[in-house]
Design an enzyme around this catalytic site. Structure first.
Site, short mmCIF file in Angstrom:
data_model
loop_
_atom_site.label_atom_id
_atom_site.label_comp_id
_atom_site.label_asym_id
_atom_site.label_seq_id
_atom_site.Cartn_x
_atom_site.Cartn_y
_atom_site.Cartn_z
CG ASP A 205 2.79 -2.17 -36.35
OD1 ASP A 205 2.26 -1.05 -36.40
OD2 ASP A 205 2.85 -2.84 -35.29
CE LYS A 231 -0.86 2.70 -31.20
NZ LYS A 231 -0.77 2.78 -29.75
N1 C6P Z 1 0.87 0.57 -28.98
C1 C6P Z 1 1.68 1.68 -26.99
O1 C6P Z 1 1.52 2.21 -25.88
P1 C6P Z 1 -3.95 -0.73 -31.70
O2 C6P Z 1 -4.11 -1.11 -30.27
O3 C6P Z 1 -4.49 -1.77 -32.64
O4 C6P Z 1 -4.41 0.66 -32.01
O5 C6P Z 1 -2.36 -0.65 -31.95
C2 C6P Z 1 -1.55 -1.74 -31.63
C3 C6P Z 1 -0.12 -1.41 -31.91
C4 C6P Z 1 0.51 -2.05 -32.96
N2 C6P Z 1 1.77 -1.75 -33.30
C5 C6P Z 1 2.48 -0.84 -32.63
C6 C6P Z 1 3.88 -0.52 -33.06
C7 C6P Z 1 1.90 -0.17 -31.54
O6 C6P Z 1 2.61 0.74 -30.88
C8 C6P Z 1 0.58 -0.49 -31.15
C9 C6P Z 1 -0.04 0.13 -29.93
C10 C6P Z 1 0.47 1.27 -27.77
O7 C6P Z 1 2.78 1.49 -27.47
C11 C6P Z 1 -0.51 0.52 -26.94
S1 C6P Z 1 0.09 -1.08 -26.48
#
Ligand code: C6P
Length: 410
Positions: A205, A231
């Site tokens: 991840d 991100k």
């Molecule tokens: N973390 C945070 O505020 P998505 O939603 O699919 O773009 O990413 C999910 C996700 C998966 N793995 C990690 C390590 C993450 O940090 C995140 C998303 C955000 O930390 C929103 S919960």
């Protein structure tokens, strides 16, 4: 594309991010929620607007000029991502909605074919829910089990526990490159080597790594690597699953419909080649183009300068907050990106978040979608200040003063 960005010329770099220049009430915005989503440079905003203004059409379909142009731009963005992560070919770069969908794709398509009753999926206690729940569901479907490697009180993986839990029954090892709640950078090369030696496939991840660290999937030797565009200065709704081509070839399609097919008859379908086999339906074309522009933006920034800038900001934030009476830092791993989680004695994280918000300071408060981690640490959540390349020392002075002020209200 006009990119002036350099952390050594922070004023110019901050100018690339128009959203940063705004007042919240009587305070200027100080943005410390980049781990949730980064802000977008003008070049990304322009690329998306230009696509809709001048080139909008569906891809890989029509025989007209706009569609040809949109297809070229869409595939150029894929090539741009391929180059950034050093994948061997664009066949290994699958567009998804984000990290969550990318991990789900593996958990359905890959795990669905390899898991058998009694098998184990090894994750860690510091995972985001997106790297836990898909594996729980995959395990339930197959009669397999999810096992989690423990962590130390500092927020590092307990590597002895990892070795203990990795065994013949382990089919998949899934872990974050960087923890979203603590900022811990995991020893991913070591973990991948150990997993491979045990005959397991690795799923990384990378949601919190891409904006901060160079990622080379061949050097890592990982099997899958998932990340989100939003991100890493790109738009929401677009992300990537990198997968080793031989594994992707052997995997069945996940979602189905248009685009992922080769020939369809009423009772039979053959499937498209990679990466399209995993891209059912009209894709997020503008999102992919926006992510391509974000990668261009990142490519223009010297990685050493970026690392030095973020390390300086992290050190300032860590030492400044540690000196505020009543503050306890959560997550003090030796290797960290710019994520500083903390607690204020006698205050709920949400209340600190609100008091900071009233001063124009944006942080996240809560469990950060990492409830098992919070359970392991015995806390309900934290206040999290997450840094990015556009944060300044002045932002950090304001954060520290803001927390100090918040404590006087309690
Ligand atoms: N973390 C945070 O505020 P998505 O939603 O699919 O773009 O990413 C999910 C996700 C998966 N793995 C990690 C390590 C993450 O940090 C995140 C998303 C955000 O930390 C929103 S919960």
């Amino acid at each position: 594309m006009n990119i002036a960005a350099s952390p050594s010329n922070l004023a110019a770099l901050r100018n690339d991010f128009p959203i940063l220049d705004q007042q919240l009430g009587k305070y200027p915005l100080a943005y410390f929620d980049s781990a949730a989503t980064t802000q977008k440079p003008q070049s990304v905003i322009d690329a998306i607007a230009e696509y809709y203004q001048q080139h909008n059409a569906n891809v890989h379909r029509a025989a007209h000029a706009l569609s040809e142009r949109a297809t070229r731009m869409f595939e150029a963005a894929r090539e741009c991502v391929r180059e950034r992560i050093n994948a061997r070919s664009t066949a290994e770069v699958i567009w998804t909605r984000g990290t969550t969908e990318a991990i789900n794709l593996v958990a359905y398509s890959y795990a669905g074919t390899v898991l058998a009753p009694g098998d184990e999926i090894l994750i860690t206690e510091m995972e985001h829910h997106s790297n836990i729940v898909p594996w729980q569901l995959a395990a339930q479907r197959a009669g397999a089990r999810v096992v989690a490697c423990g962590i130390t009180d500092e927020g590092e993986l307990d590597l002895d526990d990892f070795e203990r839990k990795l065994g013949e029954q382990t089919r998949i090892v899934a872990f974050g490159h960087v923890s979203n709640a603590l900022g811990t950078i995991n020893p991913v090369r070591w973990l991948i080597e150990k997993a491979h030696a045990a005959g397991a496939v690795t799923v990384l991840d990378g949601a919190q790594a891409m904006a901060h660290l160079p990622v080379d999937v061949q050097a890592l030797d990982c099997d899958f690597y998932a990340f989100s565009g939003h991100k890493m200065f790109g738009p929401t709704g677009i992300g990537v699953l990198y997968g080793r081509e031989a594994l992707l070839e052997a995997m069945p399609p996940w979602q189905s419909g248009g685009e992922m097919i080769e020939v369809v008859s009423i009772d039979h379908t053959t499937f498209n080649t990679l990466p399209f086999k995993f891209e059912a339906g009209t894709p997020n074309i503008a999102g992919a183009i926006g992510l391509g522009a974000a990668v261009h933006y990142l490519n223009a920034i010297d990685p050493d300068e970026l690392a030095a800038h973020e390390a300086r900001l992290l050190a300032l934030t860590t030492s400044g907050l540690a000196q505020v009476e009543g503050v306890t830092l959560v997550g003090t791993a030796a290797a960290k990106t710019g994520v500083v989680s903390f607690l204020v004695e006698g205050a709920h994280p949400q209340d600190i978040g609100t008091l900071l918000d009233q001063q124009g300071i944006a942080v996240r408060a809560g469990h950060h979608c990492a409830m098992p981690l919070m359970q392991r640490l015995g806390i309900p959540g934290t206040v999290r200040a997450s840094l990015s390349l556009y944060n300044s020392e002045h932002d950090i002075e304001r954060l520290i003063a803001g927390v100090q002020k918040a404590t006087t209200f309690l």
